[in-house]
Design a protein around this motif. Sequence first.
Motif, PDB file in Angstrom:
ATOM      1  N   GLY A  54     -34.271  42.553  52.069  1.00  0.00           N
ATOM      2  CA  GLY A  54     -34.317  41.509  51.255  1.00  0.00           C
ATOM      3  C   GLY A  54     -33.381  40.513  51.598  1.00  0.00           C
ATOM      4  N   GLY A  55     -32.043  40.851  51.411  1.00  0.00           N
ATOM      5  CA  GLY A  55     -30.901  40.024  51.786  1.00  0.00           C
ATOM      6  C   GLY A  55     -31.003  39.237  53.131  1.00  0.00           C
ATOM      7  N   MET A  56     -31.319  40.224  54.268  1.00  0.00           N
ATOM      8  CA  MET A  56     -31.487  39.669  55.634  1.00  0.00           C
ATOM      9  C   MET A  56     -32.662  38.695  55.724  1.00  0.00           C
ATOM     10  N   ILE A 264     -41.654  30.779  51.998  1.00  0.00           N
ATOM     11  CA  ILE A 264     -42.310  32.178  51.818  1.00  0.00           C
ATOM     12  C   ILE A 264     -41.375  33.129  52.171  1.00  0.00           C
ATOM     13  N   TRP A 265     -40.773  33.012  53.380  1.00  0.00           N
ATOM     14  CA  TRP A 265     -39.950  34.189  54.010  1.00  0.00           C
ATOM     15  C   TRP A 265     -38.680  34.405  52.972  1.00  0.00           C
ATOM     16  N   PHE A 266     -38.079  33.044  52.430  1.00  0.00           N
ATOM     17  CA  PHE A 266     -37.042  33.401  51.475  1.00  0.00           C
ATOM     18  C   PHE A 266     -37.460  34.114  50.219  1.00  0.00           C
ATOM     19  N   THR A 267     -38.656  33.556  49.554  1.00  0.00           N
ATOM     20  CA  THR A 267     -39.261  34.292  48.235  1.00  0.00           C
ATOM     21  C   THR A 267     -39.471  35.705  48.751  1.00  0.00           C
ATOM     22  N   GLY A 268     -40.123  36.071  49.808  1.00  0.00           N
ATOM     23  CA  GLY A 268     -40.169  37.445  50.031  1.00  0.00           C
ATOM     24  C   GLY A 268     -38.876  38.233  49.949  1.00  0.00           C
TER      25      GLY A 268
END
Length: 422
Positions: A54-56, A264-268
């Motif tokens: 998630g951090g990546m 959305i990438w960040f939220t995921g």
Amino acid sequence: MNLTQLLNKGLLGEPAFLLGMIAFIGLLLQRSSIEKMINGTIKTMLGYILIQIGGMAAGTALSNLSAMIQRGFQIIGIIPHNETVVALAQINYGHEIAWIMLIGMVLHLCIARFTPIKYIFLTGHHILYMASMLASLLVVTALSGWQVYILGGLFLALSMSLGPAIAQPYVKKVVGHNQVAIGHFNSVGYVLAGLVAQLTKSKEVKEEPKKLQRVQSFFQDHMVVVAVFTFFLFFISSLFVSPEGISEMFSERHFIVVSFIQSIWFTGGVYIILAGVRMLVSEIIPAFQGIAQRVVPKSIPALDCPILFPYSPIAAMIGFLLSFFGGFVAMAALLFYQYTTIIPGVIPHFFSGGAAGVIAYKVGGRRGLVVASFVHGFVITLLPVMLVPLLSGLGYIRATFADSDFSVIGILLHKLIEFLFA
């Protein structure tokens, strides 16, 4: 070099393995069944790996946001980014870093065993970061090798013990118990956020307007809030970048599409972080009790700052945004006064600012969240100005250590060396 490889590429080079071993030993000391030991060990490691994944994912989106901001505003300066400066320090001072880590961890366990400060710092990569900063400061002095190892190890041990201790009163208000602490070298920032939130909290709670209640019902799922906030952050940043620049950075995609996809990438990434935190904490705390009872009675595990995010994900998101905004105001002040320009790093503001936001909200409500998060971002952006000149041994690089404890401890160590050896 064997010691260096054991610490940097072995136990602490794989924090998931270290935490898994701690869980396994703890469950073994409790005489748990083989099935429970296997499940607890794997789930502990899996929880940490989920946090990393998630951090990546979130970090990739934030790095793109940082690149957009730098390109849009044409700002050149020094970016607080732990991984960059640590990589260079390991190349130059790998042997010294390994010895500082070894001595520091032994002294840290002694402090937990024989003093009332019972915190066990389990965030392996931050131990490496702090050891790297200490080695970078000490090697360039007139101290001999063993003096560098001992003094560096002592400061590392004190940092690992005192950092969680000073932040614990506020962490306890967030989590509601004393079974877990924060092992993240932004303790000064968290204490600052808690103090400011206490001073600025609302004295009375006003009833929310009905219109606001209707809006809030739409945002009951905090992941929707994170996605919307992040979309607007990317959208506004993209307005300052030329269409050619956006096209070059994102393979000729339209800036609105870029804003949607990145948000959305960040939220995921955030969603995966929260899932990993829940899994890690649910497994490591019960398993840790076995070690605590036998080796360090009544000890408290100090884990990475994302463990606070699930207690108020919206406050974490607002804390990140306001901390980042405070960093921009600090950067503007540095530009105005022509000091060394520190460009606020999006990634440290997300993790440190998010955790500070949760603390501020739990301590001071909405007003405390707003004021404390802004002050937090302003201060952690200014602090590296005083640390940068002390890292001259690494040469001139456009990166420095990000979180508040690195700057505070680095400055204190420098002043002590000046006093003792000048």
